[in-house]
Write an enzyme that holds these catalytic residues in place. Structure first.
Site, PDB file in Angstrom:
ATOM      1  N   HIS A 174      -7.043  -5.460  -2.648  1.00 18.93           N
ATOM      2  CA  HIS A 174      -6.932  -5.994  -1.297  1.00 18.93           C
ATOM      3  C   HIS A 174      -6.994  -4.829  -0.309  1.00 18.93           C
ATOM      4  CE1 HIS A 174      -2.842  -4.608  -2.063  1.00 18.93           C
ATOM      5  NE2 HIS A 174      -2.711  -4.519  -0.751  1.00 18.93           N
ATOM      6  N   SER A 199      21.875   7.490  -7.521  1.00 18.83           N
ATOM      7  CA  SER A 199      21.693   8.148  -6.234  1.00 18.83           C
ATOM      8  C   SER A 199      21.282   9.595  -6.518  1.00 18.83           C
ATOM      9  CB  SER A 199      22.976   8.085  -5.411  1.00 18.83           C
ATOM     10  OG  SER A 199      22.753   8.583  -4.118  1.00 18.83           O
TER      11      SER A 199
END
Length: 894
Positions: free
Chosen positions: A432, A576
């Protein structure tokens, strides 16, 4: 009229406000309300309060992006004196700058009774059929319906017998009615960027047509009857599927441009090929026709398109093609990628930090490429090659193409190629089209974590690994790992502590918001110089940082740390940043936060140089420290100036400004000028450079002007820590550097006579129009000063013949003036003359002048919009009533 009365509450003002409105909007016989976001509401209130004056209006402009458009249309048949009606969309834009089409889908039948209407502009709307009332407008001369969704034109379209200009560019027209040949006085016909597969032979009856634009369609042939267009001057047929052209086109007596670029022509009649004004680039000339048995997957048999800098679209068929843009971007559409012929639109955009969101430690390497239509799914993957800036100084990183879905950015699987020593290309495949850019990011390793667990390694440092035990998750989730190596030298320099050490930075992320069900085991290498044998545990700290790097917490006491000779091992349940530090410092979280911030900054210098041949032309650039010497060496032959500024630090994507001071100034109306200061965005691997002209209010005939340029901080990226933002506030912290600028004593530029024309006489000129911006005689003189020895190349790209150039005299200054002004006089009525000048400058290698012209034009547009906001007038409408006049909509689509 009941509808009009009901609008009072919605407009928040009754008809009592109409007199005040009339004073500002209704002037003479003109109403320009498209510049107001509530223009339709104002129009309704004016009609209620001063109907007697409104019905005498002759020129009306309204925005079809206005939500009250439907009610407003009902008033139009009452304006019996109306000569010009503009109902255009495109007045609002999305966050990427694309024009939003208006909501207009039809017109009231009674509009056909407006017997005085000569000019009608319905561009940038949602028309799927041409309103039938248009065919009943007896005086209509100019009709613009570009940027709509028209599939066909009415069979009796030829009944518009007085039509001199018709533009239907960027629609979906598949055929034309035979009656189009009955438009006997039509001079300009623009049907570019539609879906036309053939032309009726009746087009050859347009004997007064001077310009015919059929580019960007699906034509495989054109009728021989085009040779009957004896008045034709310009014929645009580029970006079609032509396999043949009639030799009779060479006999057209007034033809001065024949554009056949990017077609399927394998042979061209010699009569046409030898014409000096024919353009044939991007055709497979001389190539043999592939056999029907040839392998369709063989890319060598595909059509090749080479687009120039002035083009913004091309057509793809089911046969596939290869496309090369002037900026170096390439595409490969395999056979079968598009089932039907498809028009592709493209543009490159300067990156704007308001919507290009770089992640931590990302580096931008390219401009933004937009491809349309958005979201359309191809049958097979389309390949894209995007050139990008060399990342030679970026180690242990990877280059990826990043794409925007309309909601968020994501990274594509990317291959990289090095075409030449200094040319790097990123390659990706997509199903796309949307927005694309190239970035350098920390190397990313990722895996799927199933219920039974798995193991994830870092390819940057294989000793860094994450172990997921069985039962760690109920559903499979995706996990990503990135590592930022930090050398001992960097830590020592940033902390000013020789005994301070830190491990590589580890960032872990996942696609789930739920913590893991069982602890995940992480192994990190100990900081450099530290081993399990000499480890002092009181000095070792495990830090946990949030994903934005804003806070760093010491979690050493919250986890169980295990040690081997070289590694530390610990367990966590959420992801994290993790960082091991070895130091005697106590508040290590604050130190780590400052170091992390500094790792994201670049040391840069500012340079300010003046052209040796024209000191009023100043080059400003922000250069990373390691690039300063190579940049200055490259510029030293053409520029001179002071030494670079002292070193300062900046973030990727940070805004800064340049301000000229002490008697030196710039054009404050430039689009990139904010409060008198020139705006820049710093990207470490892109050119943070602008070349501009400066002036001085000081009389320079008797003395030189010694001024300066100062650089100041502006907005910083959103992801910068809050304390860094606070430190940058206040007048002292905004200043970055100051460099001297000297304008020499003024001398006559064209000889002893101080007049810039030195006795040459040229009539006043205004190229373009008020709405799209003018180029004046003074602008052309400024351009002429800078062209220099490139004048002949420029002249050829402007379309002048070799004979015309040879007739120009020997004096260089006069040559340049003669060439530019003779071209300008010949093309002053051409609505595309300014865009052609810009394209010619680019093709001649003078991007600097092209940029200046574009800046002048943008300034003209701004001044025009401001003026009609002030007085509600639009003098340009009168010009649009002339046959050559409707340049604004034509230019908007170019």
């Amino acid at each position: 009229m009941a509808e009009l009365l009901g609008l009072r509450d919605e407009c928040r003002e009754g008809a009592s406000g109409a007199p005040a409105l009339a004073a500002s909007c209704l002037a003479d016989n003109r109403l320009n309300l498209d510049v107001y976001p509530d223009g339709c509401c104002r129009f309704v209130r004016l009609f209620e309060g001063r109907q007697g004056e409104v019905v005498r209006v002759e020129f009306l402009r309204l925005s079809t992006n206005d939500h009250l458009l439907g009610t407003t249309l009902g008033i139009l048949p009452h304006l019996k004196h109306l000569k010009s009606l503009v109902l255009k969309g495109g007045h609002t834009r999305d966050e990427f700058g694309s024009c939003q089409h208006g909501s207009l889908t039809s017109l009231p039948l009674d509009v056909g009774n407006l017997s005085c209407l000569t000019h009608l502009d319905l561009s940038f709307n949602s028309l799927s059929t041409l309103p039938g009332c248009i065919l009943h407008l007896p005086s209509l001369r100019v009709l613009l319906v570009s940027h709509n969704s028209l599939v066909t034109l009415p069979e009796d379209f030829g009944s518009l017998s007085k039509l001199t200009f018709f533009s239907a560019m960027k629609n979906q027209l598949k055929n034309l009615p035979q009656s189009i040949g009955e438009l006997a006085v039509l001079r300009d016909l623009d049907l570019s960027e539609n879906a036309l597969e053939f032309l009726p032979k009746e087009v050859g009856n347009l004997h007064n047509c001077t310009e015919l634009d059929l580019s960007g369609n699906r034509l495989s042939s054109i009728p021989d009857s085009l040779a009957n267009l004896k008045s034709l001057r310009r014929l645009h047929l580029h970006s079609n599927l032509l396999v043949t052209v009639p030799a009779s086109l060479a006999s057209l007596p007034d033809l001065s441009r024949l554009d056949l670029q990017n077609n399927c022509l394998r042979a061209v009649p010699p009569e046409i090929q030898t014409l000096p004004f024919v353009h044939l680039r991007g055709n497979p000339l001389g190539e043999t026709e592939p056999s029907p048995q040839a392998d369709e997957s063989n890319a060598r048999g595909l059509r090749r398109l080479f687009l120039t800098s002035g083009e913004d679209s091309f057509t793809v068929t089911s046969e596939g093609c290869r496309v090369a843009l002037a900026c170096g971007i390439h595409f490969y559409f395999p056979p079968g990628a598009a089932s039907d012929p498809l028009q592709i639109y493209f543009r490159t955009l300067a990156p704007d930090p308001r919507w290009v969101k770089l992640r931590h430690h990302d580096v931008l390497l390219s401009r933004v490429l937009e491809l349309q239509p958005h979201g359309l799914k191809f049958q097979q993957e389309v390949q894209i090659w995007m050139p990008y800036a060399s990342p030679q100084t970026l180690h242990q990183r990877e280059v990826v193409v990043r794409t925007f879905s309309g909601q968020s950015w994501s990274d594509l699987r990317t291959g990289v190629e090095q075409k030449r020593k200094s040319k790097h290309v990123a390659h990706c495949s997509v199903l796309h089209f949307s927005w694309f850019l190239v970035v350098s990011r920390l190397v990313q390793n990722e895996c799927k974590v199933p219920t039974e667990g798995t193991l994830l390694f870092s390819s940057v440092d294989p000793s860094i690994k994450v172990t997921f035990p069985p039962g760690v998750t109920e559903e499979t989730r995706s996990v990503k790992l990135q590592v930022l190596p930090v050398s001992a030298e960097e830590i020592e320099e940033l902390t000013a502590d020789a005994g301070c050490r830190a491990s590589p930075l580890l960032c872990l992320s996942q696609d789930s918001l739920v913590d893991f069900l069982r602890p995940v085991r992480i192994q990190l290498p100990l900081p450099p110089g530290v081993t399990g044998l000499n480890l002092d545990r009181s000095r070792l700290h495990l830090l946990h940082g949030d994903l934005e790097g804003q806070t760093w917490d010491d979690i050493t006491s919250q986890v169980v740390l295990e040690f081997t000779h070289l590694y530390a091992v610990f367990e966590v349940t959420h992801f994290s940043w993790y960082w091991l530090w070895y130091t005697t410092k106590t508040y290590i979280g604050g130190i780590a936060k400052k170091v992390y911030e500094r790792l994201r900054m670049y040391q840069v210098n500012f340079i300010a140089l003046q052209r040796k041949k024209d000191p009023e032309q100043v080059l400003l650039q922000c250069v990373p420290k390691h690039k300063v010497d190579p940049v200055l060496k490259k510029l030293q032959d053409r520029y001179r100036g002071p030494e670079p500024s002292d070193m300062v630090e900046m973030f990727e994507g940070e805004q800064f400004f340049a301000a000229f001071e002490h008697g030196i100034s710039i054009d404050m109306d430039r689009p990139d000028c904010v409060d008198g200061r020139l705006s820049f965005i710093f990207y470490s691997h892109l050119k943070n450079m602008k070349e501009i002209y400066v002036t001085s209010p000081v009389d320079r005939k008797g003395q030189a002007v010694k001024g300066q340029v100062s650089f100041y901080r502006g907005a910083v990226p959103e992801s910068v820590p809050e304390d860094a933002r606070r430190r940058r506030k206040g007048p002292d912290s905004l200043w970055l550097a100051t460099l001297p600028i000297k304008l020499p004593r003024l001398k006559s530029r064209w000889g002893e006579n101080p007049s810039p024309l030195n006795g040459f006489s040229f009539p006043p000129l205004n190229l373009g129009n008020a709405e799209t911006g003018y180029l004046t005689q003074a602008n052309l003189l400024s351009i002429a000063r800078r062209v220099g020895a490139d004048w002949q190349t420029l002249g050829l790209h402007l379309g002048l013949t070799y004979q015309q150039i040879e007739r120009i005299g020997e004096d260089l200054n006069k040559q340049i003036l003669d060439m530019l002004f003779s071209w300008a006089q010949q093309n002053s009525e051409d609505p595309d003359c300014v865009s052609k000048l810009i394209t010619a400058m680019k093709e001649s290698g003078r991007q600097d002048i092209a940029d200046e012209v574009e800046t002048i034009i943008e300034l003209g547009r701004q001044k025009y919009r401001e003026s009609i906001r002030r007085v509600g007038l639009d003098d340009n409408v009168l010009g649009l009533l002339q046959p050559q006049g409707p340049a604004s909509s034509r230019g908007a689509g170019r």
